[in-house]
Design a protein around this motif. Structure first.
Motif, PDB file in Angstrom:
ATOM      1  N   VAL A 177       9.502  25.714 -18.388  1.00  9.88           N
ATOM      2  CA  VAL A 177      10.431  26.386 -19.297  1.00  9.88           C
ATOM      3  C   VAL A 177      11.724  25.590 -19.445  1.00  9.88           C
ATOM      4  O   VAL A 177      12.391  25.647 -20.459  1.00  9.88           O
ATOM      5  N   LEU A 178      12.062  24.832 -18.393  1.00 12.23           N
ATOM      6  CA  LEU A 178      13.296  24.049 -18.445  1.00 12.23           C
ATOM      7  C   LEU A 178      13.066  22.624 -18.946  1.00 12.23           C
ATOM      8  O   LEU A 178      13.914  21.753 -18.743  1.00 12.23           O
ATOM      9  N   TYR A 224      13.547  21.325 -21.552  1.00 14.36           N
ATOM     10  CA  TYR A 224      14.664  20.838 -22.381  1.00 14.36           C
ATOM     11  C   TYR A 224      15.789  20.262 -21.533  1.00 14.36           C
ATOM     12  O   TYR A 224      16.676  19.603 -22.041  1.00 14.36           O
ATOM     13  N   GLU A 242      12.913  26.893 -27.840  1.00 18.02           N
ATOM     14  CA  GLU A 242      12.138  27.665 -26.874  1.00 18.02           C
ATOM     15  C   GLU A 242      11.323  28.771 -27.540  1.00 18.02           C
ATOM     16  O   GLU A 242      11.847  29.524 -28.351  1.00 18.02           O
TER      17      GLU A 242
END
Lengths: 249, 360, 181
Positions: A55-56, A58, A67
């Motif tokens: 999820v991170l 980025y 997202e």
């Protein structure tokens, strides 16, 4: 004077990975960054990270990132790509994200032949939430929700999403690779490059499934995790080109 | 302006959306709003950069809208009640990620599968932030063909101005009814302000991220307060209501959308009989036009909220009045569309019972 | 002045088309109008109806409590609406198909054998336009010319022969009710 033979890829930010020791995500992130640089597409690429361990993403990949809700990567990517057809759009999704909650979005994006690239990281477990059974968990494999091991009659069989996607009319290139040895890492990079090139040439839906290690939730050392992939996982998820209507590009 | 034409409500929204610069539409079939999806299929195919996708689900449709909005496009999706429930996930993300989008809900009878008749049972869902998390979004409630056209354009303007999802809340009757409509000229999209947050590739600039995950609680709180301040600004700037024959009214019926049209007929009929009744029609449901209602309570002691539900907007009426006046309620849920006579009868009875007088 | 009309009949009898043509016609005459069709399952169930409200002022409710006029093309519609029509209203009845008599003596009953006339003209499909012509002549709410303009606007690109047939139908309908009165 010393010759520089190794450096941080251009599209990898100078942040320290939050991933556990031995996790495959950090390798795969790096490969994506290298491929974007080598294909010179980083400045026109938009990535869609998932809900899950990546999820991170980025925080690490230095490209525009939007997202998506859990599992909806393929739908969000569809919206971006249709509005910006000359940009490169990819999703980065785990097995729970893509093969459980996001199955419908993924299959239909593939079937429409959306000209996007999907990076599907299969480590057989819900990592971020603490090691629950994933759709890809092997029979007999323990998880926090299959304490005695995955049972066929109770939990069903592990799913082979890539095979399912291969039978859709719009997918053109699907390959399963791994990152548990240098040889496999190199192969994965080639597959990623081919997937992005498929998109650059407008040929249709491309996907690379990367079988990846999760030592923490498998409760193994990184070395044991790599061995377990080679000896056990690959017999159910064999590495191969699952569909190739693209040829040499 | 175009020549006046008689047009179905769902088609009016579609045409107005195209003229407002909508370039991306994704939807899924559901009655009674298929005419809008079908209209967009045709309209988008006639625009060079227009995109129409019949999605595999409402969920996929709203998530495609998220993507298109990230890319900077003016976007829309539409559905009817059960489908809008599915869209709530995406609407929460649109709110969190501050993405502009227009969502049309052509309400039908519910809960569950319900029926396909006109209803107003989704008021709470629409005005309270129907998905998870601490958010609101703008809700516009058109009550005529022309207003469908005008408010659709407004919806796109608000969505961009405030970076927020905007819902157009209609019902089966608004969607199916035909009324004469004129449209403004199509918007020149080149004149719109740039979106310095959109994702189009980090060429010659730092890369951008549009996210809603904020593991750091301080940052999440900051986002929530930021959204809150935005909602306060919106609540200051855009509340709108129509008043009809309220100047000397002793009892005012409050109703929106289809219910307001029926109530207006009832008010007209009772006025002819000499009853001093009026109508207040909220045009924005969120923000609710509570100041107008509060001000009116200086001269009006009795309000009657009329809804095609068992009573949802009536709570906002009570909140607006804070006990300053009596609040009556009359509702018909389940897809029943009452006649003006029925509402007139109810108004008349309450009017007399409240000691406001009888027939003159 | 506000006039509410309900058109009702079987699905397939062109009931919605009647209301639609009438609504476009009065809009072009410069009136305010709302056209509210029944839809979805209600229509698929076999009956169709639409409400057309015409006024020189802004129209409040598109829903009618007690219509001024009702046009019924089949038996069930007569039974459904005869209790609803306002006193002094006009009920136009397809005499070819509706056997029941109107059970109201405060409503004008106008019976037109539109299906028979349509068959005489060689096309049962124009029964609705015959009724619409009769309706316009009886109520004076619009003219045959306006109706034809409305129809032309709606069915853009239809062959001239078909438009002629529709015009003939409307004229026959109008003639029938003028002769009868």
């Amino acid at each position: 004077m010393a010759k520089k033979i190794f450096e941080r890829p251009r599209y990898l930010k100078e942040n320290v990975y939050h991933y556990c020791p031995g996790c495959g995500h950090s390798i795969i992130h790096r490969l994506v960054a290298e491929v974007l640089d080598e294909l010179a597409i980083g400045e026109r690429t938009i990535g869609v990270p998932p809900a899950g361990c990546a999820v991170l993403a980025y925080n690490y990949l230095d490209v525009d990132m939007g997202e998506a809700p859990h599992g909806r990567g393929a739908a969000v990517a569809t919206g971006i790509k249709r509005m910006l057809p000359d940009r490169i759009v990819f999703t980065y999704q785990g097995d729970g994200d893509i093969a459980a909650i996001g199955t419908a979005e993924t299959i239909h994006a593939a079937n429409r032949g959306e000209n996007v690239t999907v990076i599907f990281v299969n480590n057989g477990v819900y990592g971020m939430t603490g090691g629950q059974m994933a759709p890809t968990t092997l029979l007999g494999q323990s998880s926090t929700t299959t304490p005695g091991g995955r049972d066929r009659s109770r939990d069903g069989m592990p799913i082979d999403l890539s095979q399912m996607l291969a039978v859709t009319g719009g997918s053109v290139y699907i390959e399963r690779t791994a990152v548990h040895s240098p040889k496999h890492v190199r192969r994965t990079k080639k597959a990623l490059a081919k997937a992005f090139k498929t998109q650059m040439q407008g040929l249709g839906f491309s996907l690379v499934e990367v079988v990846s290690q999760c030592p923490t939730n498998w409760k193994m050392t990184p070395a044991d995790a790599c061995r377990w992939i080679e000896e056990t996982i690959l017999s159910f998820y064999p590495l191969k080109v699952i569909k190739d209507e693209v040829g040499d590009i | 302006m175009t020549e006046k034409q008689l047009m179905r409500g769902s088609h009016v929204i579609g045409e107005a959306a195209v003229r407002a610069g909508c370039r991306f539409y994704a939807g899924y079939p559901i009655t009674p709003q298929n005419e809008l999806t079908e209209y967009m299929a045709g309209a988008m195919s006639r625009i060079e950069d227009g995109v129409f996708i019949q999605a595999e689900s409402e969920l996929a449709a709203v998530n495609m809208v998220i993507g298109a909005a990230m890319a900077g496009a003016r976007t829309m999706t539409s559905s009817s009640s059960p489908g809008v429930s599915l869209k709530q996930e995406g609407i929460s993300y649109l709110a969190a990620q501050e993405l502009p989008a227009v969502i049309v809900n052509t309400m039908r009878g519910g809960p569950g599968l319900g029926n396909i008749a006109p209803s107003q049972g989704d008021y709470f869902q629409a005005t309270r932030g129907g998905g998870h998390g601490d958010y609101r979004h703008i809700v516009l409630a058109p009550a005529s063909g022309q207003e469908l056209a005008d408010l659709t354009r407004t919806a796109f303007e608000y969505a961009d101005r405030y970076r927020t999802p905007v819902m157009i809340l209609g019902d089966g009757m608004m969607g199916q009814m035909m009324e004469p409509v004129t449209f403004p000229e199509p918007l020149d999209l080149t004149g719109l302000p740039d979106k310095p947050w959109k994702l189009d590739g980090a060429k010659g600039r730092p890369s951008r991220v549009i996210l809603s995950l904020l593991l750091n609680t301080a940052l999440e709180e900051e986002l929530n307060w930021k959204l809150f301040r935005k909602y306060e600004t919106i609540a200051q700037e855009i509340p709108a209501a129509e008043t009809f024959m309220t100047e000397d009214a002793r009892m005012v019926v409050i109703a929106y959308g289809t219910a307001a049209r029926i109530a207006k007929g009832a008010v007209k009929a009772l006025r002819e009989k000499g009853l001093r009744v009026g109508l207040l029609r909220p045009v924005t449901l969120w923000p609710f036009p509570d100041r107008v209602i509060r001000d009116m309570s200086r001269s009006v002691a009795d309000f009657l909220a009329f809804e095609m539900s068992t009573g949802q907007m009536v709570e906002d009426v009570r909140l607006a009045l804070e006990g300053r006046a009596r609040v009556h309620f009359y509702g018909r849920p389940g897809g029943i569309v009452p006649t003006p006579d029925e509402i007139a009868g109810v108004l008349h009875t309450r009017y007399e019972r409240s000691g406001l007088g009888g027939l003159s | 002045m506000i006039t509410e009309t309900i058109f009702a009949g079987f699905g397939g009898q062109g009931v919605l088309m009647m209301g639609y043509v009438f609504a476009v016609s009065v809009m072009r005459d410069g009136m305010n109008v709302t056209y509210l069709p029944s839809y979805g399952a209600e229509v698929r169930g076999g009956t169709a109806n639409c409400t057309v409200v015409v006024s020189d002022e802004e129209i409040a409710s598109p829903v009618s409590s007690s219509p001024d006029h009702v046009v019924v093309m089949n038996n069930p519609s007569l039974l459904r609406y005869q209790g609803m029509i306002r006193s002094g209203g006009t009920m136009m009845i397809n005499d070819s198909l509706v056997e029941a008599k109107l059970a109201r003596d405060d409503v004008e009953e106008v019976r037109v054998p539109v299906t028979d006339i349509a068959n005489e003209l060689g096309s049962p499909r124009i029964a609705n336009m015959i009724m619409l012509g009769a309706f316009a002549a009886k109520t004076g709410l619009t003219s045959l010319n306006s109706l034809m303009n409305g129809l032309t606007e709606i069915v853009k690109g239809k062959k001239a022969s078909i438009m002629d047939l529709n015009r003939k139908g409307m004229e026959q309908g109008a003639r029938y009710v003028t002769r009868a009165s």
